[in-house]
Design an enzyme around this catalytic site. Structure first.
Site, PDB file in Angstrom:
ATOM      1  CG  ASP A  50      -1.943   0.980   0.986  1.00 15.61           C
ATOM      2  OD1 ASP A  50      -1.980   1.900   0.956  1.00 15.61           O
ATOM      3  OD2 ASP A  50      -3.165   0.350   1.206  1.00 15.61           O
ATOM      4  CB  SER A  91      -6.556   1.802   0.212  1.00 12.67           C
ATOM      5  OG  SER A  91      -5.305   2.457   0.525  1.00 12.67           O
ATOM      6  CB  THR A 144      -5.916  -2.952   1.056  1.00 12.25           C
ATOM      7  OG1 THR A 144      -5.480  -1.589   0.661  1.00 12.25           O
ATOM      8  CG2 THR A 144      -5.303  -4.030  -0.049  1.00 12.25           C
ATOM      9  CD  GLU A 263      -2.791  -3.410   2.615  1.00  9.85           C
ATOM     10  OE1 GLU A 263      -3.184  -2.515   1.930  1.00  9.85           O
ATOM     11  OE2 GLU A 263      -3.401  -3.825   3.516  1.00  9.85           O
ATOM     12  CG  HIS A 272      -1.117   8.776   4.964  1.00 11.27           C
ATOM     13  ND1 HIS A 272      -1.652   9.635   4.321  1.00 11.27           N
ATOM     14  CD2 HIS A 272      -1.526   7.327   4.500  1.00 11.27           C
ATOM     15  CE1 HIS A 272      -2.703   8.741   3.239  1.00 11.27           C
ATOM     16  NE2 HIS A 272      -2.538   7.511   3.545  1.00 11.27           N
ATOM     17  CG  ASP A 310      -3.221   1.013  -2.419  1.00 11.22           C
ATOM     18  OD1 ASP A 310      -1.889   1.237  -2.424  1.00 11.22           O
ATOM     19  OD2 ASP A 310      -3.844   0.920  -1.807  1.00 11.22           O
ATOM     20  CG  HIS A 311      -2.509   5.030  -3.407  1.00 14.41           C
ATOM     21  ND1 HIS A 311      -1.783   5.291  -2.407  1.00 14.41           N
ATOM     22  CD2 HIS A 311      -3.583   4.182  -2.723  1.00 14.41           C
ATOM     23  CE1 HIS A 311      -2.039   4.884  -1.317  1.00 14.41           C
ATOM     24  NE2 HIS A 311      -3.405   4.260  -1.432  1.00 14.41           N
ATOM     25  CG  HIS A 336      -3.432   8.090  -1.275  1.00 18.88           C
ATOM     26  ND1 HIS A 336      -4.486   7.694  -1.149  1.00 18.88           N
ATOM     27  CD2 HIS A 336      -2.612   7.816   0.086  1.00 18.88           C
ATOM     28  CE1 HIS A 336      -4.537   6.928  -0.063  1.00 18.88           C
ATOM     29  NE2 HIS A 336      -3.604   7.167   0.641  1.00 18.88           N
TER      30      HIS A 336
HETATM   31 ZN   LIG Z   1      -3.030   5.921   2.590  1.00 22.77          ZN
END
Ligand SMILES: [Zn+2]
Length: 375
Positions: A50, A91, A144, A263, A272, A310-311, A336
């Site tokens: 993630d 996510s 997720t 994950e 973050h 995911d990003h 993100h």
């Molecule tokens: Zn995030």
């Protein structure tokens, strides 16, 4: 009242002004892969880091002595991560795209953009008689993993998502979030309910994961935290072993194969927090998990591994002045970003994953690999 000619002209101009697009048109899967022939895999392991963009991988690589297990992957692609309502995905929309092949709105768990439940690859695998598992470093109800077994309008509905897990076909899971199962507003105890349906469920209070014994004749669940598990740097130590246990368990279940989603949840949380050390320690541990899965796949010969994110999170950069043993990081945001995301594939069907495509194409490609979609 007579309309003024100037007002009329302004209205006409407004009507004729080309509209800016409010959503992106999703590119349909180009089919340069149609001519690719391959032996279908029996098993798929989808590994999601993630928030793991190229810089997160780069930082992990150099801070790990210039080596990662990811270097063993020969087939690499890029995906477009945007969601149905935002250039920047979250996510939930990101995982729904992988799990169900649908672009959806940020926050949606296993629903399409119109709010309809979308069947997931895990549910398809289960219907085909395959065994299924989830191993994460977040709560098991986090966005997720949830997108593979739950269908809820918002990722914040943790207790509803836990309810969805309790009636899903998941055979093996490891992650946090115990309180959403046994200290709920509705006072149901989902752990007891699941135990009544063939699960053996233990948790971090009773037994350290690394000492837990697994009954291969029962379904297996283990809670690693009441809510969210600790970062690796603060003592979380179950992840790599749990990936190995999942492979041992799922490969022993039947001869129809398995689907496992793993994950590395907290690479995103380092982003973050704009905390480079946090990103790096999570990234290196995720790569160790990749190593365990690669070892299994090389021996087994019938397992397709896909590693992606995911990003990206943080707009993370490695700045001038960085050295072989230390990185001077920079961040453009604590959110993100929209940058293209790498996809690594190994094993039977790996050839399908080269190229540049929508995130939803990962679902299509997994389906095609397993023979669920005939081409
Ligand atoms: Zn995030």
């Amino acid at each position: 009242m007579k309309k003024s000619p100037i007002l009329f002209l302004l209205l006409l101009m407004a009507a004729c002004h080309p509209k800016q697009p409010t959503t992106l048109e999703e590119a349909t899967l180009p089919e340069p892969t149609d001519s690719i022939s391959f032996t279908p895999p029996k098993n798929i392991v989808l590994m999601i880091g993630d928030g793991m963009g190229l810089t997160q991988i780069t930082a992990g690589l150099y801070m790990n002595g210039n080596k990662l297990n990811l270097e063993q992957f020969q087939y690499i692609g890029l995906h477009k991560s945007y969601s149905s309502n935002d250039l920047i995905t979250d996510s939930a929309a990101g995982a729904t795209a992988f799990a169900s092949g649908k672009k959806t709105y940020n926050g949606a768990i296993g629903l399409d953009a119109g709010g309809k439940p979308a069947k997931t690859i895990l549910e398809e695998a289960e219907a085909a008689g395959m065994s299924t598992g989830l191993v994460v470093t977040s709560s098991i109800t986090h966005a997720t993993p949830a997108c593979f077994y739950a269908h809820e309008r918002d990722r914040g509905l943790m207790e509803q998502i836990a309810g969805d897990l309790s009636i899903s076909g998941v055979d093996f899971f490891v992650g946090g979030g115990k309180k959403y199962f046994d200290r709920r507003l509705d006072e149901r105890n989902l752990i007891k309910e699941m135990e009544g349906k063939g699960f053996v469920i233990s948790n971090f209070i009773d037994t350290d994961f690394n000492n837990v014994s697994i009954d291969f004749n029962k379904k297996f669940g283990y809670f690693t935290a009441d809510a969210e598990p600790l970062p690796k740097s603060q003592g979380r130590d179950y992840f790599v072993q749990a990936c190995q246990s999942a492979l041992n368990y799922l490969s022993s279940q039947n001869d129809k194969g398995f689907f496992l989603m793993i994950e590395g949840s907290q690479i995103d949380w380092g982003g973050h927090a704009n905390n480079s050390d946090y990103i790096i320690s999570e990234m290196i541990e995720f790569d160790q998990a990749i190593g365990v899965v690669l070892d299994f796949a090389k021996q087994d010969g019938e397992t397709l591994i896909i590693v992606t994110a995911d990003h990206e999170t943080g707009g993370y950069a490695i700045n001038p002045g960085s050295t072989w043993d230390s990185i001077i990081p920079a961040f453009t945001t604590d959110k993100h970003t929209a940058v293209l995301i790498p996809v690594f594939a190994f094993g039977p069907g790996q050839e399908l994953f080269g190229g540049l495509y929508e995130n939803t194409a990962i679902f299509d490609k997994m389906n095609r690999a397993l023979g669920f979609i005939k081409s």
